[in-house]
Design an enzyme around this catalytic site. Structure first.
Site, PDB file in Angstrom:
ATOM      1  CB  CYS A   2      17.301   3.760 141.690  1.00  0.00           C
ATOM      2  SG  CYS A   2      16.610   2.866 140.189  1.00  0.00           S
ATOM      3  NE  ARG A  27      23.002   4.725 143.779  1.00  0.00           N
ATOM      4  CZ  ARG A  27      23.319   3.826 144.360  1.00  0.00           C
ATOM      5  NH1 ARG A  27      24.760   4.245 144.673  1.00  0.00           N
ATOM      6  NH2 ARG A  27      23.154   2.741 144.858  1.00  0.00           N
ATOM      7  CD1 TRP A  73      20.261   3.762 134.119  1.00  0.00           C
ATOM      8  CD2 TRP A  73      19.649   1.649 134.630  1.00  0.00           C
ATOM      9  NE1 TRP A  73      20.577   3.051 133.100  1.00  0.00           N
ATOM     10  CE2 TRP A  73      20.321   1.899 133.551  1.00  0.00           C
ATOM     11  CE3 TRP A  73      19.036   0.707 135.220  1.00  0.00           C
ATOM     12  CZ2 TRP A  73      20.789   0.780 132.993  1.00  0.00           C
ATOM     13  CZ3 TRP A  73      19.431  -0.690 134.460  1.00  0.00           C
ATOM     14  CH2 TRP A  73      20.147  -0.383 133.359  1.00  0.00           C
ATOM     15  CG  ASN A  99      18.963   1.060 144.078  1.00  0.00           C
ATOM     16  OD1 ASN A  99      18.890   0.774 143.192  1.00  0.00           O
ATOM     17  ND2 ASN A  99      20.091   1.022 144.968  1.00  0.00           N
ATOM     18  N   GLY A 100      16.605  -1.275 143.189  1.00  0.00           N
ATOM     19  CA  GLY A 100      16.995  -2.894 143.269  1.00  0.00           C
ATOM     20  C   GLY A 100      15.973  -3.553 142.197  1.00  0.00           C
ATOM     21  CD  GLU A 484      38.734   2.267 130.815  1.00  0.00           C
ATOM     22  OE1 GLU A 484      38.108   1.311 130.411  1.00  0.00           O
ATOM     23  OE2 GLU A 484      38.357   3.200 131.216  1.00  0.00           O
ATOM     24  CE  LYS A 488      35.706   5.530 130.197  1.00  0.00           C
ATOM     25  NZ  LYS A 488      35.818   4.494 131.198  1.00  0.00           N
ATOM     26  CD  GLU A 491      31.970   4.907 129.559  1.00  0.00           C
ATOM     27  OE1 GLU A 491      31.164   4.355 130.103  1.00  0.00           O
ATOM     28  OE2 GLU A 491      33.125   4.937 129.768  1.00  0.00           O
ATOM     29  CG  HIS A 507      44.635 -11.759 112.154  1.00  0.00           C
ATOM     30  ND1 HIS A 507      44.730 -12.869 111.253  1.00  0.00           N
ATOM     31  CD2 HIS A 507      45.434 -11.504 112.691  1.00  0.00           C
ATOM     32  CE1 HIS A 507      46.170 -13.047 111.700  1.00  0.00           C
ATOM     33  NE2 HIS A 507      46.420 -12.312 112.422  1.00  0.00           N
ATOM     34  CE  LYS A 606      31.321   6.068 139.016  1.00  0.00           C
ATOM     35  NZ  LYS A 606      32.343   5.843 137.560  1.00  0.00           N
TER      36      LYS A 606
HETATM   37  C1  F6R Z   1      32.581   2.497 132.243  1.00  0.00           C
HETATM   38  C2  F6R Z   1      32.538   2.224 133.669  1.00  0.00           C
HETATM   39  C3  F6R Z   1      31.692   0.730 133.810  1.00  0.00           C
HETATM   40  C4  F6R Z   1      31.850   0.264 135.043  1.00  0.00           C
HETATM   41  C5  F6R Z   1      31.433  -1.133 135.087  1.00  0.00           C
HETATM   42  C6  F6R Z   1      31.891  -1.841 136.607  1.00  0.00           C
HETATM   43  O1  F6R Z   1      33.247   3.809 132.443  1.00  0.00           O
HETATM   44  O2  F6R Z   1      32.273   2.844 134.501  1.00  0.00           O
HETATM   45  O3  F6R Z   1      32.054   0.005 132.654  1.00  0.00           O
HETATM   46  O4  F6R Z   1      33.361  -0.037 135.017  1.00  0.00           O
HETATM   47  O5  F6R Z   1      29.927  -1.083 135.298  1.00  0.00           O
HETATM   48  O6  F6R Z   1      31.473  -1.089 137.502  1.00  0.00           O
HETATM   49  P1  F6R Z   1      32.237  -1.437 139.101  1.00  0.00           P
HETATM   50  O7  F6R Z   1      33.696  -1.085 138.717  1.00  0.00           O
HETATM   51  O8  F6R Z   1      31.503  -0.433 139.644  1.00  0.00           O
HETATM   52  O9  F6R Z   1      31.818  -2.827 139.416  1.00  0.00           O
END
Ligand code: F6R
Length: 611
Positions: A2, A27, A73, A99-100, A484, A488, A491, A507, A606
């Site tokens: 959050c 966040r 969040w 937050n937490g 990756e 992308k 998500e 496979h 995030k």
């Molecule tokens: C995907 C993304 C997440 C972060 C993951 C780790 O686009 O952003 O998968 O990579 O939550 O976050 P960090 O790098 O902040 O530990």
């Protein structure tokens, strides 16, 4: 997870709070709320985004020079107005934002319910505010002491900003495992989950450490530990430009961050590569370099995109430096009782430096005596403070929830590390070392060339936007890139996508291929080109829709593909950095064409500061 904002000073709090929430919205965006605080509490909150809160408050009074705000969040309790923060205590004396996560909230809730407390929300947070009030009223304690006593009972993580009606010109900020930054102005203080809401007012900040409490009035701030020891605050000057957290003319932060990659990668190696491109060092690792060079095993941990970067790190370090590397999801590592000892080197990769699982994993590794290194983007983050040594990626603030420039910066650091280790271990020659540095210095220009293909990539996105599934295939260094690329797409566009090593397709996943299945294949000219070409043929034979990422001038695979995106050759070890760019752009355009909110995809936030 959050976002928290607080202000106390001589000016009206409302604008600082609402603008701060907008900066922290990445966040979490399930609900938002504001409390303007004096001897009475003016609390506004709603389900949904900060813009909705702004609409709600539009014709309401916003008077007050002290206030707290929150963007959520959801963890405990669905996203709705009642569960939104700020939360007020049952008798209305205290109000706070959190937050937490409080792990023992159910026990505490029962304790308070048995003593007559009635709860309005389903959140763990309401337990904290009521517990503080309970001790305050029962024990005839000062506000500070009541907070301290309540904190002793909490198990979990918290960044809190607390206000009490009996001390209306005071905010208490306290932190355990959830970040809080305090900005110092002239007779005014700003509090936030990160520096983004603060930098436009002041660059002087205090990164609150774990178990510390700041008692803040507009003209003074005291720092004490939760056990009441007085401490001297360490004021730091932050180097964060306001432009870095604005969209700068781009429609979305994600697009801005994709286009920033030539610069962010340059910033990552700038100052670490010698002027004539013949030397390279990672200053933050100087103290641990002997241990790294002699390591018998390295474990790299991370989550999500950072885990994909870690996988590339494994391939590069093993291939170049010949040190065995294991890559682990932080969430698995911490709970699977891994064998770690003092000889181990653990590298944690994290953009935010606040991911709960990654932090828990490094704490476990440290407790077992391992040397722990961080590769992190956020200066002042928990990871950067808790590791033995580390490298900042210097990608600049990443606001878009989907990680783009942080990934390429992480891969850049890992590629540099692999080559430095290899050079020290004499597994590559000086010529090869210098050749790598020269290739690295050309990467930003090569990425510019890929970015110039944006309009072409958008046209391909038009053709793919209505598909329900996609496969991403790559071999060697392009397997993590395929993972990756798939992440992308899923998500931000909510299209189901899977990444596979190209050879694994036969496979199992090959069963999925028909004329409705887009298959994105990275098929550049390296030693596995012919093998990948066979995989392309296998997809073609089953009428899959082939989107091939090829090198400039490629004919063989291009003839088989439905769509091609050309990228320049950029050296085997760095080719992941150019190959990921078209995949980022493809996902971005598909998501925009589908009407998705690319900067704030549903259900995501995030930084994942809960398990
Ligand atoms: C995907 C993304 C997440 C972060 C993951 C780790 O686009 O952003 O998968 O990579 O939550 O976050 P960090 O790098 O902040 O530990």
């Amino acid at each position: 997870m959050c976002g928290i904002v607080g202000y106390i000073g001589k000016n009206q709090a409302y604008n600082v709070l609402i603008n701060g929430l907008k900066r922290l919205e990445y966040r979490g965006y399930d609900s938002a709320g504001i409390a303007l605080l004096s001897d009475k509490h003016l609390i506004y909150k709603c389900k949904g985004k900060v813009s909705k809160l702004e609409d709600l408050i539009q014709d309401k009074t916003t008077e007050g020079t002290c206030g707290i705000a929150h963007t959520r969040w959801a963890t405990h309790g669905e996203p709705n107005e009642v569960n939104a923060h700020p939360h007020e205590s049952m008798n209305g004396l205290f109000v706070l934002v959190h937050n937490g996560i409080i792990e023992n909230y159910a026990v505490l809730r029962k304790y308070l319910t048995d003593r007559g407390y009635i709860f309005r929300s389903e959140t763990d947070t309401e337990v904290i505010v009521n517990l503080i009030e309970f001790y305050y009223l029962k024990g005839d304690l000062s506000v500070e002491s009541a907070v301290q006593l309540a904190l002793q009972k909490l198990v979990g993580a918290y960044g809190l900003v607390i206000s009490c009606k009996d001390a209306p010109n005071q905010l208490i900020a306290v932190r355990k495992s959830s970040p809080l930054v305090i900005g110092i102005g002239t007779d005014e203080y700003y509090i936030a989950s990160d520096a983004a809401p603060i930098v436009e007012y002041t660059k002087s900040v205090i990164f609150l450490d774990n178990d510390l409490m700041a008692i803040i009035r507009n003209d003074e701030m005291r720092l004490i530990s939760v056990t009441n020891t007085k401490l001297q605050p360490k004021i730091e000057e932050i180097d964060l430009d306001i432009d870095a957290i604005e969209k700068g003319g781009f429609e979305h932060f994600m697009l801005k961050e994709i286009f920033e990659q030539p610069k962010s990668i340059r910033d990552t190696f700038r100052g670490r590569v010698g002027i004539n491109n013949s030397d390279m060092r990672l200053g933050g690792l100087a103290d641990v370099m002997p241990k790294l060079v002699a390591a018998e095993r390295i474990t790299i941990i991370g989550c999500g995109t950072s885990w994909h970067a870690a996988l590339l790190g494994e391939y590069m370090i093993e291939e170049l430096a010949r040190i065995p590397v294991e890559v682990e999801y932080a969430s698995e590592f911490r709970y699977r009782n891994p064998i770690i000892n003092q000889k181990d080197v653990i590298i944690a990769v994290s953009q935010s430096g606040e991911t709960a699982d990654t932090l828990a994993a490094i704490r476990l590794a440290k407790a077992s005596g391992a040397t722990v290194i961080g590769i992190c983007n956020v200066v002042g983050s928990s990871l950067s403070r808790e590791t033995d040594a580390g490298v900042f990626t210097h990608a600049g603030p990443e606001i878009g929830v989907a990680s783009t420039k942080a990934f390429t910066a992480q891969v850049t650091v890992l590629a540099m590390l692999a080559n430095i280790l290899a050079f020290h271990r004499c597994t590559i020659s000086e010529t090869e070392f210098v050749e790598f540095i020269q290739q690295l210095s050309q990467i930003p220009d090569k990425i510019e060339q890929v970015l110039a293909k944006d309009a072409h990539i958008k046209q391909i996105a038009e053709k793919l936007k209505d598909r329900q599934n996609a496969l991403y295939l790559g071999r060697g260094y392009f397997f993590p890139v395929a993972l990756e690329g798939a992440l992308k797409l899923k998500e931000i566009s909510y299209i189901h996508a899977e990444g596979y090593p190209a050879a694994e397709m036969k496979h199992g996943p090959i069963a999925l291929i028909d004329e409705n299945m887009p298959v994105v294949i990275i098929a550049t000219k390296d030693h596995s080109y012919d093998k990948v070409a066979s995989n392309v043929q296998e997809v073609k034979a089953r009428r899959g829709i082939i989107i091939a990422i090829v090198n400039e001038g490629d004919e063989f695979i291009s003839e088989m593909a439905d769509y091609t995106i050309e990228i320049p050759e950029s050296g085997y070890f760095l080719s992941a950095l150019t190959a990921i760019i078209p995949l980022q752009l493809l996902s971005y355009h598909i998501a925009v064409l589908r009407g998705c909110n690319v900067d704030q995809p549903r259900n995501l936030a995030k930084s994942v500061t809960v398990e």
